[in-house]
Motif scaffolding. Structure first.
Motif, PDB file in Angstrom:
ATOM      1  N   TYR A 297       0.912  -1.108   0.011  1.00  0.00           N
ATOM      2  CA  TYR A 297      -0.002  -0.024  -0.104  1.00  0.00           C
ATOM      3  C   TYR A 297       0.802   1.197   0.010  1.00  0.00           C
ATOM      4  O   TYR A 297       0.688   2.397  -0.792  1.00  0.00           O
ATOM      5  CB  TYR A 297      -1.022   0.140   1.293  1.00  0.00           C
ATOM      6  CG  TYR A 297      -1.842   1.091   1.281  1.00  0.00           C
ATOM      7  CD1 TYR A 297      -3.088   0.942   0.438  1.00  0.00           C
ATOM      8  CD2 TYR A 297      -1.653   2.103   2.138  1.00  0.00           C
ATOM      9  CE1 TYR A 297      -3.919   1.900   0.506  1.00  0.00           C
ATOM     10  CE2 TYR A 297      -2.687   2.933   2.133  1.00  0.00           C
ATOM     11  CZ  TYR A 297      -3.924   3.079   1.334  1.00  0.00           C
ATOM     12  OH  TYR A 297      -4.659   4.004   1.321  1.00  0.00           O
ATOM     13  N   GLU A 298       1.989   1.363   0.792  1.00  0.00           N
ATOM     14  CA  GLU A 298       2.883   2.559   0.876  1.00  0.00           C
ATOM     15  C   GLU A 298       3.526   2.561  -0.304  1.00  0.00           C
ATOM     16  O   GLU A 298       3.749   3.701  -0.839  1.00  0.00           O
ATOM     17  CB  GLU A 298       3.830   1.950   2.009  1.00  0.00           C
ATOM     18  CG  GLU A 298       3.314   2.272   3.350  1.00  0.00           C
ATOM     19  CD  GLU A 298       3.162   3.887   3.674  1.00  0.00           C
ATOM     20  OE1 GLU A 298       3.767   4.550   3.348  1.00  0.00           O
ATOM     21  OE2 GLU A 298       2.229   3.787   4.452  1.00  0.00           O
ATOM     22  N   GLY A 299       3.635   1.755  -1.156  1.00  0.00           N
ATOM     23  CA  GLY A 299       4.494   1.895  -2.633  1.00  0.00           C
ATOM     24  C   GLY A 299       3.403   2.810  -3.470  1.00  0.00           C
ATOM     25  O   GLY A 299       4.179   3.393  -4.324  1.00  0.00           O
ATOM     26  N   TYR A 300       2.176   3.200  -3.281  1.00  0.00           N
ATOM     27  CA  TYR A 300       1.451   3.853  -4.001  1.00  0.00           C
ATOM     28  C   TYR A 300       1.853   5.395  -3.797  1.00  0.00           C
ATOM     29  O   TYR A 300       1.155   6.170  -4.330  1.00  0.00           O
ATOM     30  CB  TYR A 300      -0.062   3.677  -3.721  1.00  0.00           C
ATOM     31  CG  TYR A 300      -0.549   2.466  -4.638  1.00  0.00           C
ATOM     32  CD1 TYR A 300      -1.037   2.771  -5.955  1.00  0.00           C
ATOM     33  CD2 TYR A 300      -0.506   1.268  -4.087  1.00  0.00           C
ATOM     34  CE1 TYR A 300      -1.541   1.597  -6.544  1.00  0.00           C
ATOM     35  CE2 TYR A 300      -1.207  -0.035  -4.711  1.00  0.00           C
ATOM     36  CZ  TYR A 300      -1.576   0.241  -6.100  1.00  0.00           C
ATOM     37  OH  TYR A 300      -1.893  -0.738  -6.832  1.00  0.00           O
ATOM     38  N   ARG A 301       2.899   5.600  -2.806  1.00  0.00           N
ATOM     39  CA  ARG A 301       3.037   6.843  -2.905  1.00  0.00           C
ATOM     40  C   ARG A 301       3.700   7.451  -4.037  1.00  0.00           C
ATOM     41  O   ARG A 301       3.867   8.447  -4.102  1.00  0.00           O
ATOM     42  CB  ARG A 301       4.049   7.210  -1.599  1.00  0.00           C
ATOM     43  CG  ARG A 301       3.459   6.956  -0.295  1.00  0.00           C
ATOM     44  CD  ARG A 301       4.186   6.950   1.025  1.00  0.00           C
ATOM     45  NE  ARG A 301       3.756   7.063   2.164  1.00  0.00           N
ATOM     46  CZ  ARG A 301       2.974   7.833   3.012  1.00  0.00           C
ATOM     47  NH1 ARG A 301       2.894   9.094   2.347  1.00  0.00           N
ATOM     48  NH2 ARG A 301       2.660   7.504   4.247  1.00  0.00           N
ATOM     49  N   HIS A 302       4.371   6.451  -4.859  1.00  0.00           N
ATOM     50  CA  HIS A 302       4.802   6.587  -6.144  1.00  0.00           C
ATOM     51  C   HIS A 302       3.929   6.285  -7.398  1.00  0.00           C
ATOM     52  O   HIS A 302       4.280   5.557  -8.008  1.00  0.00           O
ATOM     53  CB  HIS A 302       6.145   5.910  -5.838  1.00  0.00           C
ATOM     54  CG  HIS A 302       7.008   6.445  -5.062  1.00  0.00           C
ATOM     55  ND1 HIS A 302       7.965   7.349  -5.132  1.00  0.00           N
ATOM     56  CD2 HIS A 302       7.472   5.601  -3.922  1.00  0.00           C
ATOM     57  CE1 HIS A 302       8.596   7.764  -4.004  1.00  0.00           C
ATOM     58  NE2 HIS A 302       8.435   6.367  -3.273  1.00  0.00           N
ATOM     59  N   TYR A 303       2.628   6.497  -7.155  1.00  0.00           N
ATOM     60  CA  TYR A 303       1.672   6.083  -8.060  1.00  0.00           C
ATOM     61  C   TYR A 303       1.889   6.488  -9.515  1.00  0.00           C
ATOM     62  O   TYR A 303       2.107   7.942  -9.518  1.00  0.00           O
ATOM     63  CB  TYR A 303       0.181   6.490  -7.589  1.00  0.00           C
ATOM     64  CG  TYR A 303      -0.792   6.327  -8.423  1.00  0.00           C
ATOM     65  CD1 TYR A 303      -1.106   4.722  -8.977  1.00  0.00           C
ATOM     66  CD2 TYR A 303      -1.574   7.263  -8.926  1.00  0.00           C
ATOM     67  CE1 TYR A 303      -2.042   4.576  -9.650  1.00  0.00           C
ATOM     68  CE2 TYR A 303      -2.744   7.011  -9.803  1.00  0.00           C
ATOM     69  CZ  TYR A 303      -2.670   5.581 -10.317  1.00  0.00           C
ATOM     70  OH  TYR A 303      -3.966   5.625 -11.133  1.00  0.00           O
TER      71      TYR A 303
END
Length: 405
Positions: A297-303
């Motif tokens: 989920y945190e990876g979507y900071r770089h969506y």
């Protein structure tokens, strides 16, 4: 006056290539250039994933429990439809509550070995302290360890489907939910939607699936202050959020369950590989405390709204390589056949009843190919479909036994 033969004095220059050969050479050169460009794009994507520093979140904390040093080993026998889950689990002889299990493709191989991979000092604390993610970044942690196999099931026996926007609910959607109800035997099937479907197949689904619950849920519009592209990225985000809220098993509505899934619910998180470099998100097992899910989920900071598979497929593959102890990856048994072999689903056969837990049916590829041919998938047409897809449909809808060969 004598005439001179110009062709004799100035013979024509020999052609190195005939016109036909020139065409073939040009085609070969174009193919080589295309392959080179594809490879360059692949390297660029991999470089992008590494330079984004996906997991460099200063505030995130992951609790990593020490894994027991299990030295016992025992082989599994390949499962089949008639073998009960209890017999399979009873065949595991362990001296502790948990074990590190190496089971790449549990039902594909005849022998599986329970083995221990003791953790290194750099990735484990005493089980109560938190490990900053920067600790993981400080070490080369690719390919070490295995996901923990718990003695008890840690993923709730709850199934989740997501249905955003008003679109047609087809017969194969019914089969997907029905397979979860009849074969997974989920305690509850939660249908998260902002627009309840309608039509005969939906009404039949509600009639046949007694444990179906309809929950209203609005699609997410943003993620970390970034606007989401509809509809697939919205469902990607919602599936992770739902699992972090409740735990359970998320299914895309084009996934068929063909074998019981209880075994996989002994892991904290499970996903399946589609092709090398891609982990598919069409089915996700997770308990709500899954550390892998939080990193995902945190990876979507770089969506990236313009790349449909970067966050949803490539990034979990990156995480699985980086932290293999946080997720169990089924190499072939959840998504097979992969997208580049989807035709074998509709025009061939394979041993889905032995080699798969679940199957991605690739129905959109098939229907796109049949454009203009008025192909209908219904309870009547599946009776005569001589393909793996037809076999699975009859197995789920009519309880027809799978082939025995």
């Amino acid at each position: 006056m004598a005439t001179t033969n110009s062709s004799a004095t100035n013979p024509p220059k020999p052609r190195l290539l005939s016109p036909n050969k020139k065409v073939w050479v040009l085609l070969v050169v174009c193919m080589l250039v295309a392959c080179l460009l594809y490879y360059v794009m692949y390297l660029a994507d991999e470089a992008l994933l590494n330079t984004l520093k996906w997991t460099n979140f200063a505030t995130a904390t992951v609790n990593v429990d020490p894994q027991p040093n299990v030295t016992s080993s025992r082989s599994f026998q390949a499962s089949n439809i008639s073998e009960s889950y209890e017999n399979r689990i009873a065949s595991i002889s362990l001296n502790s509550t948990d074990a590190v299990v190496s089971t790449r493709g549990f039902i594909r191989d005849q022998d599986r070995i329970l083995k221990s991979t003791p953790p290194t000092a750099t990735n484990v604390t005493n089980g109560t302290e938190g490990v900053k993610l920067s600790t993981f970044e400080d070490v080369e942690y690719f390919g070490q360890g295995e996901a923990r196999f718990h003695k008890d099931e840690v993923v709730p026996n709850i199934a989740h489907f997501i249905w955003f926007s008003n679109h047609s609910f087809e017969f194969y959607h019914l089969l997907s939910i029905l397979s979860v109800h009849k074969i997974m035997k989920a305690d509850k099937i939660l249908f998260h939607t902002d627009f309840e479907p309608s039509g005969p197949h939906w009404e039949e689904t509600k009639q046949k699936v007694s444990n179906l619950e309809i929950l209203h849920r609005e699609p997410p519009i943003t993620i970390f202050n970034q606007t989401l592209a509809p509809r697939y990225h919205q469902a990607d985000i919602a599936s992770i959020e739902i699992l972090m809220e409740m735990g359970g098993v998320y299914f895309d509505p084009d996934i068929f369950v063909v074998q019981p899934l209880d075994y996989l619910r002994h892991y904290d998180c499970v996903m399946g590989r589609e092709i090398p470099g891609f982990i598919a998100k069409g089915i996700i097992f997770a308990n709500k405390e899954s550390k892998f899910l939080r990193l995902y989920y945190e990876g979507y900071r770089h969506y990236d709204a313009h790349c449909w598979n970067c966050n949803s497929l490539k990034y979990p593959n990156y995480l699985a390589k980086k932290y293999p102890d946080l997720i169990h990856v089924e190499e072939t048994s959840l998504i097979y056949p992969p997208g580049n072999r989807w035709r074998m689903m509709f025009f061939g056969k394979f041993r889905w009843w032995v080699d798969n837990f679940t199957v991605h049916i690739w129905i959109r590829n098939f229907l796109r190919l049949q454009t203009g041919r008025n192909v209908v998938i219904s309870p009547q047409t599946i009776k005569t479909m001589d393909s793996a897809f037809g076999e699975m449909c009859r197995f789920i809808y009519y309880d027809e036994p799978p082939p025995q060969t």
